[in-house]
Scaffold this motif. Structure first.
Motif, PDB file in Angstrom:
ATOM      1  N   UNK A   8      65.843  14.560  59.868  1.00 46.87           N
ATOM      2  CA  UNK A   8      67.127  14.453  59.163  1.00 46.87           C
ATOM      3  C   UNK A   8      68.211  15.258  59.876  1.00 46.87           C
ATOM      4  N   UNK A   9      68.147  15.268  61.188  1.00 45.30           N
ATOM      5  CA  UNK A   9      69.141  15.983  61.985  1.00 45.30           C
ATOM      6  C   UNK A   9      70.476  15.231  61.919  1.00 45.30           C
ATOM      7  N   UNK A  10      71.536  15.920  61.540  1.00 44.39           N
ATOM      8  CA  UNK A  10      72.843  15.259  61.417  1.00 44.39           C
ATOM      9  C   UNK A  10      73.487  14.996  62.776  1.00 44.39           C
ATOM     10  N   UNK A  11      72.950  15.605  63.849  1.00 45.48           N
ATOM     11  CA  UNK A  11      73.527  15.407  65.183  1.00 45.48           C
ATOM     12  C   UNK A  11      72.713  14.450  66.038  1.00 45.48           C
ATOM     13  N   UNK A  12      71.409  14.379  65.791  1.00 40.47           N
ATOM     14  CA  UNK A  12      70.540  13.474  66.552  1.00 40.47           C
ATOM     15  C   UNK A  12      69.646  12.766  65.555  1.00 40.47           C
ATOM     16  N   UNK A  13      69.907  11.520  65.299  1.00 40.91           N
ATOM     17  CA  UNK A  13      69.167  10.796  64.277  1.00 40.91           C
ATOM     18  C   UNK A  13      68.353   9.670  64.883  1.00 40.91           C
ATOM     19  N   UNK A  14      67.126   9.525  64.395  1.00 39.12           N
ATOM     20  CA  UNK A  14      66.309   8.384  64.833  1.00 39.12           C
ATOM     21  C   UNK A  14      67.006   7.085  64.463  1.00 39.12           C
ATOM     22  N   UNK A  15      67.669   7.089  63.298  1.00 41.75           N
ATOM     23  CA  UNK A  15      68.368   5.887  62.849  1.00 41.75           C
ATOM     24  C   UNK A  15      69.558   5.556  63.731  1.00 41.75           C
ATOM     25  N   UNK A  16      70.111   6.584  64.405  1.00 43.62           N
ATOM     26  CA  UNK A  16      71.256   6.364  65.280  1.00 43.62           C
ATOM     27  C   UNK A  16      70.826   5.961  66.698  1.00 43.62           C
ATOM     28  N   UNK A  17      69.550   5.693  66.879  1.00 45.74           N
ATOM     29  CA  UNK A  17      69.002   5.143  68.108  1.00 45.74           C
ATOM     30  C   UNK A  17      68.853   6.169  69.236  1.00 45.74           C
TER      31      UNK A  17
ATOM     32  N   UNK B 206      59.027  13.963  66.246  1.00 45.21           N
ATOM     33  CA  UNK B 206      60.016  14.071  65.174  1.00 45.21           C
ATOM     34  C   UNK B 206      59.315  14.641  63.945  1.00 45.21           C
ATOM     35  N   UNK B 207      59.898  15.683  63.353  1.00 44.92           N
ATOM     36  CA  UNK B 207      59.308  16.361  62.198  1.00 44.92           C
ATOM     37  C   UNK B 207      60.016  15.884  60.932  1.00 44.92           C
ATOM     38  N   UNK B 208      59.294  15.217  60.037  1.00 45.47           N
ATOM     39  CA  UNK B 208      59.912  14.560  58.878  1.00 45.47           C
ATOM     40  C   UNK B 208      60.738  15.509  58.004  1.00 45.47           C
ATOM     41  N   UNK B 209      61.916  15.031  57.634  1.00 47.73           N
ATOM     42  CA  UNK B 209      62.738  15.752  56.676  1.00 47.73           C
ATOM     43  C   UNK B 209      63.449  16.977  57.189  1.00 47.73           C
ATOM     44  N   UNK B 210      63.314  17.279  58.484  1.00 48.13           N
ATOM     45  CA  UNK B 210      63.866  18.525  59.002  1.00 48.13           C
ATOM     46  C   UNK B 210      65.269  18.338  59.564  1.00 48.13           C
TER      47      UNK B 210
ATOM     48  N   UNK C 225      68.879  19.925  61.622  1.00 43.56           N
ATOM     49  CA  UNK C 225      69.202  20.586  62.880  1.00 43.56           C
ATOM     50  C   UNK C 225      68.983  22.098  62.751  1.00 43.56           C
ATOM     51  N   UNK C 226      68.275  22.674  63.715  1.00 38.68           N
ATOM     52  CA  UNK C 226      68.039  24.112  63.725  1.00 38.68           C
ATOM     53  C   UNK C 226      66.825  24.572  62.952  1.00 38.68           C
ATOM     54  N   UNK C 227      66.003  23.660  62.455  1.00 41.33           N
ATOM     55  CA  UNK C 227      64.914  24.043  61.547  1.00 41.33           C
ATOM     56  C   UNK C 227      63.900  24.989  62.167  1.00 41.33           C
ATOM     57  N   UNK C 228      63.608  24.853  63.445  1.00 38.88           N
ATOM     58  CA  UNK C 228      62.526  25.638  64.050  1.00 38.88           C
ATOM     59  C   UNK C 228      62.892  27.094  64.304  1.00 38.88           C
ATOM     60  N   UNK C 229      64.169  27.435  64.177  1.00 42.03           N
ATOM     61  CA  UNK C 229      64.613  28.808  64.434  1.00 42.03           C
ATOM     62  C   UNK C 229      64.637  29.693  63.191  1.00 42.03           C
ATOM     63  N   UNK C 230      64.465  29.109  62.029  1.00 39.26           N
ATOM     64  CA  UNK C 230      64.652  29.865  60.799  1.00 39.26           C
ATOM     65  C   UNK C 230      63.660  31.021  60.655  1.00 39.26           C
ATOM     66  N   UNK C 231      64.172  32.153  60.183  1.00 39.07           N
ATOM     67  CA  UNK C 231      63.311  33.278  59.829  1.00 39.07           C
ATOM     68  C   UNK C 231      62.654  32.983  58.488  1.00 39.07           C
TER      69      UNK C 231
END
Length: 251
Positions: A178-187, A208-212, A214-220
């Protein structure tokens, strides 16, 4: 995946105001955050920050996580002292801000940090990971610099150009569903898969990690939602396993 009672993989503790376990150094013309593992190693990883810069707590947290896995980890200031993006900035001005912070123009700085790692830290095998802006820089370096053993690009924005897919080094691309900058739906990701299959001659992986977002992997830990935690853990574990395969191994 772990249960709530088990320790969180690739976690070094909850810290609301994270400072870091490493220290700052001057590496020629670049300021850098450096964290070293508890034992001597000849393996190293460069961590490239996102738009929020090298001093942002979340990127230092990730740098420390990488060091905890047995690497000399260094996060250099690839903005070279220029002001990073902040939450108070207006997105309408982002294009102007980005003009003198081009992620495809990091070659000189990457060479400086590589030299530092080899000469000052005795590193012989070096990988690179990058987040968002840094993910774009990783993609660029994987096309240009054969000194890296591997790269991991996390949610770097991919622009369509046929010369951006002939990678020199094994590369792992990580995206949120669910990245607002890079979307699977946006090809974007579909196109990346197509072009890599057509042009790339080295190992690569796209996940691709479902439901995540932008920036999800950096969160504390204190910033994670319970439903997202397993995917964040999975992404970090996948990143570490990729580095282990191509930096820690004898390949």
């Amino acid at each position: 995946m772990t249960s709530d009672a088990e320790p969180f993989l690739y976690d070094i503790g909850k810290r609301a105001d994270y400072v870091g376990l490493g220290h700052e150094e001057q590496v020629e013309h670049i300021k850098a955050y450096v964290c070293k593992p508890s034992s001597v190693t000849d393996k190293a990883v460069i961590v490239i920050h996102d738009i929020y810069g090298w001093q942002f707590p979340d990127i230092r947290y990730i740098t420390d996580l990488v060091a905890a896995e047995g690497y000399v980890a260094v996060c250099p200031d690839f903005f070279l002292g220029k002001k990073p993006w902040t939450s108070a900035d207006h997105w309408a001005k982002f294009g102007d801000w980005l003009k003198d912070r081009d992620p495809a123009k990091v070659d000189r700085e990457a060479d400086v940090v590589l030299k530092y790692l080899k000469e000052q830290c005795s590193a012989k095998k070096i990988g690179v990971v990058g987040f968002s802006w840094g993910g774009m820089a990783v993609h660029h370096l994987m096309l240009k610099n054969p000194e890296f053993k591997t790269g991991v690009s996390l949610y770097g924005i991919i622009r369509d150009s046929d010369d951006r897919y002939d990678l020199l080094n094994p590369t792992f691309f990580i995206f949120g569903g669910k990245d607002h900058t890079i979307s699977y739906d946006q090809v974007s990701i579909i196109l990346l898969e197509k072009k890599l299959k057509q042009y790339c001659q080295v190992e690569y992986r796209i996940k691709v990690y479902p439901g995540q977002v932008h920036g999800f992997a950096e969160l504390k830990p204190e910033d994670m939602k319970p439903g997202d935690k397993p995917y964040i853990e999975e992404a970090r574990k996948d990143m570490m396993n990729w580095l282990k395969t191509y930096v820690q191994s004898s390949l």
